[in-house]
Design an enzyme around this catalytic site. Structure first.
Site, PDB file in Angstrom:
ATOM      1  N   GLU A 159       0.814  -1.333   0.123  1.00  0.00           N
ATOM      2  CA  GLU A 159      -0.053  -0.073   0.137  1.00  0.00           C
ATOM      3  C   GLU A 159       0.818   1.370   0.045  1.00  0.00           C
ATOM      4  OE1 GLU A 159      -3.047  -0.286   3.003  1.00  0.00           O
ATOM      5  OE2 GLU A 159      -4.272  -1.431   1.935  1.00  0.00           O
ATOM      6  N   GLU A 318      -6.332  -7.959  -0.512  1.00  0.00           N
ATOM      7  CA  GLU A 318      -6.761  -7.658   0.672  1.00  0.00           C
ATOM      8  C   GLU A 318      -8.486  -7.400   0.756  1.00  0.00           C
ATOM      9  OE1 GLU A 318      -5.117  -4.803   3.477  1.00  0.00           O
ATOM     10  OE2 GLU A 318      -3.070  -5.583   2.916  1.00  0.00           O
TER      11      GLU A 318
HETATM   12  C1  GLA Z   1      -4.318  -2.288   5.053  1.00  0.00           C
HETATM   13  C2  GLA Z   1      -3.231  -2.795   5.246  1.00  0.00           C
HETATM   14  C3  GLA Z   1      -3.088  -3.890   5.999  1.00  0.00           C
HETATM   15  C4  GLA Z   1      -4.025  -4.085   7.278  1.00  0.00           C
HETATM   16  C5  GLA Z   1      -5.612  -3.664   6.884  1.00  0.00           C
HETATM   17  C6  GLA Z   1      -6.343  -3.273   7.666  1.00  0.00           C
HETATM   18  O1  GLA Z   1      -4.909  -2.742   3.861  1.00  0.00           O
HETATM   19  O2  GLA Z   1      -2.282  -3.348   4.160  1.00  0.00           O
HETATM   20  O3  GLA Z   1      -1.902  -4.571   6.721  1.00  0.00           O
HETATM   21  O4  GLA Z   1      -3.751  -3.033   8.079  1.00  0.00           O
HETATM   22  O5  GLA Z   1      -5.259  -2.084   5.871  1.00  0.00           O
HETATM   23  O6  GLA Z   1      -7.714  -3.004   7.055  1.00  0.00           O
END
Ligand code: GLA
Ligand code: GLA
Length: 707
Positions: A159, A318
């Protein structure tokens, strides 16, 4: 130049199938737990995990001291169990020893405050010192695991920009000057682009170029400088990603790489169309929006992901099995919602379905974020749904879903990262503009009209569509306008929203009447010219007036002759081309109060073999849906209570039709042929008619020629 599409192989017999699993953080647990993890992963049909995303401190506990033993052991165990590893570079957050030794790597906020260590991404993408450390880590991991058969993909960073999207450090200042020199060549060109004759902002040399740091009070940043700062921040992070990717690839060229984007309609701060050129397969982290728009929002975000991946399969890196823990109200998913959301992603072209995270943390900031194995353990509703999802994905994999591609709609809603950034400027007629929200509203309106639109980056080739829609595409340059003109000339329908085409890429206003970009060509295409915009509050009158009798307050809405309502922005159209046709005008007491009574609001203008459609004000979603049904190029539309998508094999031999219940109540499934591969929350009556319950869906496979 786009990198060729490469997709990770699983450890299945043929390497194929949907990649199913999640972020796995075994370093949060004693090793005794790992064997149970793997036993449960097998029970859930997990085929892949993303590993070591936040493990730098465990891998390198002190500078130059490396501990790979634990990582060797867990990768070995996963590989033995047939679970593929998407190995992270572990660089999203650094160990405290690095920050202590090199506090200069920390980013700063716009007030000059240091962003302290302890969370994630407390590093400046412009810091050469941090980059050296990060690249050393990438090389170490690539040397050690590049040939490991269980490591089948690389997860570069995590991210990018979550915490360091806007960095105002001294390193960033120096890098911004270099970036501006590369973009403009001469300082005169920069002065011209930024319009620095305003407020004595003239820059005498590139050494005087400033970051748009806090300037006190309510003082407003030069919007052209701000827009360049957004571009620069995007480029810094993209450069950082490329450096990490290239460090790995120099040692391990054979395995596909990705980095996870953050695309949802409330969060899309990078120019991901450009990032998509730099990965082997695109991947996304998508977190649901609670409430009535849940599935529509997911679909809109996914449509843009399909746009970024240019029709090739993409990867959900995710999403949450149930609630997150980072909003003020964290709503859990109801029965069937975990499966429905996951299969909705597949319906929109995802061949990877992964969660954050595998086992719910016991400690730390994310202990109350849901996970595939919750605190309650395997004997839990969530884990049972995780297993059910694993079975359904296996059935889809066995049926040959992987590698099929989302069938295009005939309409493209155009998305522009630059317009999204531009709408954040505090110098516009209202700070309530939001490009991606308007994309979402149009997207939902197409669903309400029983149709489906694609969402396509403005910079890409959308000439094959029949209709393009530009909602609050504030920024258009001359080349964009020429493309729109050619598209209409050759038969296309160009739908232009109220705040589209007001400024060029330097945030310079197009003159001669709105929308003025492209030297008037956009006005000509639309057959309109407007001189002002009227801004209203969207609120009911405060002094007890009603919509029919606004009382003495300025009315907060303006109504249209077709019954629609505008709540924010009405372009005051003052002239029309003779062949323009008015579909709706402002009308009623509110319009009269604002001196808009009778002013054209929605206009269709024939142009070449096609036409322009101008929607001169914001409209509610159901108003947009009615408008879509009236558009000249509109087809009949289908059932608005379902979302229907089709994925087709590139060779055309097989197709998968997805039917998702879009409502909170039961919906009848139309009679569809083919073989039902998945039925989820679907009741079949003795006469064979099927009803989808809330969160229900069906996936049907057909030979494409018969479909
Ligand atoms: C982000 C991060 C993860 C986690 C999620 C929680 O997407 O990449 O490591 O913290 O948020 O929603
Ligand atoms: C103040 C300033 C002007 C201008 C206006 C705008 O009055 O003196 O330069 O910025 O505000 O409202």
């Amino acid at each position: 130049m786009r990198r060729p599409f490469r997709w990770p192989r699983l450890l299945t017999p043929d390497g194929g199938g949907i990649a199913y699993g999640g972020d796995y953080n075994p370093d949060q647990w004693p090793e005794e737990v790992w064997d149970e993890d793997i036993e449960l992963m097998r029970r859930a049909h997990v085929t892949t995990v993303a590993l070591a995303i936040f493990s730098w401190a465990r891998i390198e506990p002190a500078e130059g001291v490396w501990d790979f033993g634990w990582l060797d052991r867990i990768i070995g165990k996963l590989g033995d169990a047939g679970i593929a590893v998407d190995l992270s570079t572990a660089t999203a957050t650094a160990p405290l020893w690095l920050y202590e030794a090199h506090p200069e790597v920390l980013p700063r906020d716009r007030y000059g405050h240091v962003i302290n260590p302890g969370s994630r991404q407390s590093w400046s993408p412009a810091s050469p010192v941090f980059k050296d450390y990060a690249l050393a880590m990438c090389r170490r991991l690539a040397e050690r695991y590049g040939d490991h058969p269980a490591v089948t993909a690389w997860h570069v960073g995590n991210e990018y920009g979550w915490n360091n999207r806007h960095d105002y450090s001294d390193d960033a200042q120096a890098a911004f000057r270099t970036w501006c020199r590369a973009r403009y060549g001469t300082v005169e060109a920069l002065n011209d682009a930024w319009g620095t004759s305003f407020w004595s902002q003239h820059v005498a040399s590139f050494d005087e170029v400033l970051l748009p740091r806090h300037m006190g009070g309510d003082s407003m940043v030069n919007p052209a400088q701000q827009l360049d700062f957004e571009r620069f921040g995007n480029d810094m992070l993209l450069d950082f990603y490329r450096a990490e990717r290239d460090a790995i690839e120099a040692i391990c060229p054979g395995k596909p790489l990705t980095t996870n984007f953050m695309v949802s309609t409330d969060q899309c701060s990078m120019d991901y169309a450009r990032w998509s050129d730099e990965v082997d397969f695109v991947s996304n982290d998508h977190y649901f929006h609670e409430g009535a728009t849940h599935l529509d929002e997911l679909a809109c975000s996914d449509a843009l992901m399909d746009g970024f991946s240019q029709g090739r399969p993409w990867y959900v890196m995710e999403h949450s099995p149930s609630a997150v823990q980072w909003k003020s109200l964290n709503v859990r998913k109801r029965a069937g919602e975990l499966v429905r959301d996951s299969l909705a992603h597949v319906a929109f072209g995802a061949d990877g379905v992964n969660f954050f995270q595998w086992r719910q943390s016991r400690s730390g900031a994310e202990a109350f974020h849901s996970a595939m194995v919750p605190h309650a353990g395997a004997d839990s509703r969530v884990f049972r749904e995780v297993c059910e999802l694993g079975q359904l994905l296996t059935a889809l994999s066995d049926a040959g879903i992987q590698g099929t591609e989302l069938e295009r709609a005939d309409t493209a809603i155009l998305f522009s990262a630059e317009s999204e950034w531009a709408t954040w400027s505090e110098t516009l007629p209202t700070t309530k503009l939001a490009h991606f929200h308007d994309v979402r509203d149009w997207y939902r309106a197409f669903l309400d009209a029983g149709r489906r639109a694609d969402v396509v980056p403005l910079r890409d080739d959308w000439s094959g569509y029949r209709t393009v829609v530009l909602p609050t595409v504030l920024v258009l340059d001359d080349a964009d306008v020429r493309r729109l003109v050619r598209f209409a000339e050759s038969g296309g329908t160009v739908v232009v929203g109220y705040a589209t085409g007001l400024v060029d890429g330097c945030f310079r206003v197009g003159l001669g009447g709105y929308p003025g970009v492209g030297e008037g060509q956009l006005r000509d295409l639309l057959g309109v010219r407007s001189e002002e915009c009227n801004i209203v509050s969207g609120e009911e009158p405060a002094d007890g007036g009603t919509l029919d009798d606004p009382g003495t307050d300025d009315p907060g809405v303006v109504r249209l002759s077709d019954g629609s309502t505008s709540r924010l922005w009405q372009q005051v159209v003052t002239s029309l081309a003779p062949d323009a046709q008015v579909l709706a005008r402002y009308e009623g007491p509110e319009a009269a109060s604002w001196e808009l009574d009778g002013t054209p609001a929605v206009i269709v203008h024939p142009y070449g073999d096609g036409r322009g459609v101008y929607v001169g004000c914001d409209l509610d979603v159901d108003d947009l849906a009615r408008l879509i049904r009236r558009l000249p190029a509109a087809d009949a539309g289908g059932d608005a209570s379902l979302i229907h998508t089709r994925r087709v094999a590139p060779d055309g031999t097989v197709a998968f039709d997805f039917y998702l219940n879009r409502t909170a109540g039961p919906v009848a499934l139309p009679a569809v042929g083919g073989e039902r591969i998945v039925t989820h929350r679907c009741d079949v009556a003795p006469d064979g008619t099927a009803t989808l319950r809330r969160n229900g869906l069906v996936v049907v496979r057909t030979a494409a020629s018969a479909a």
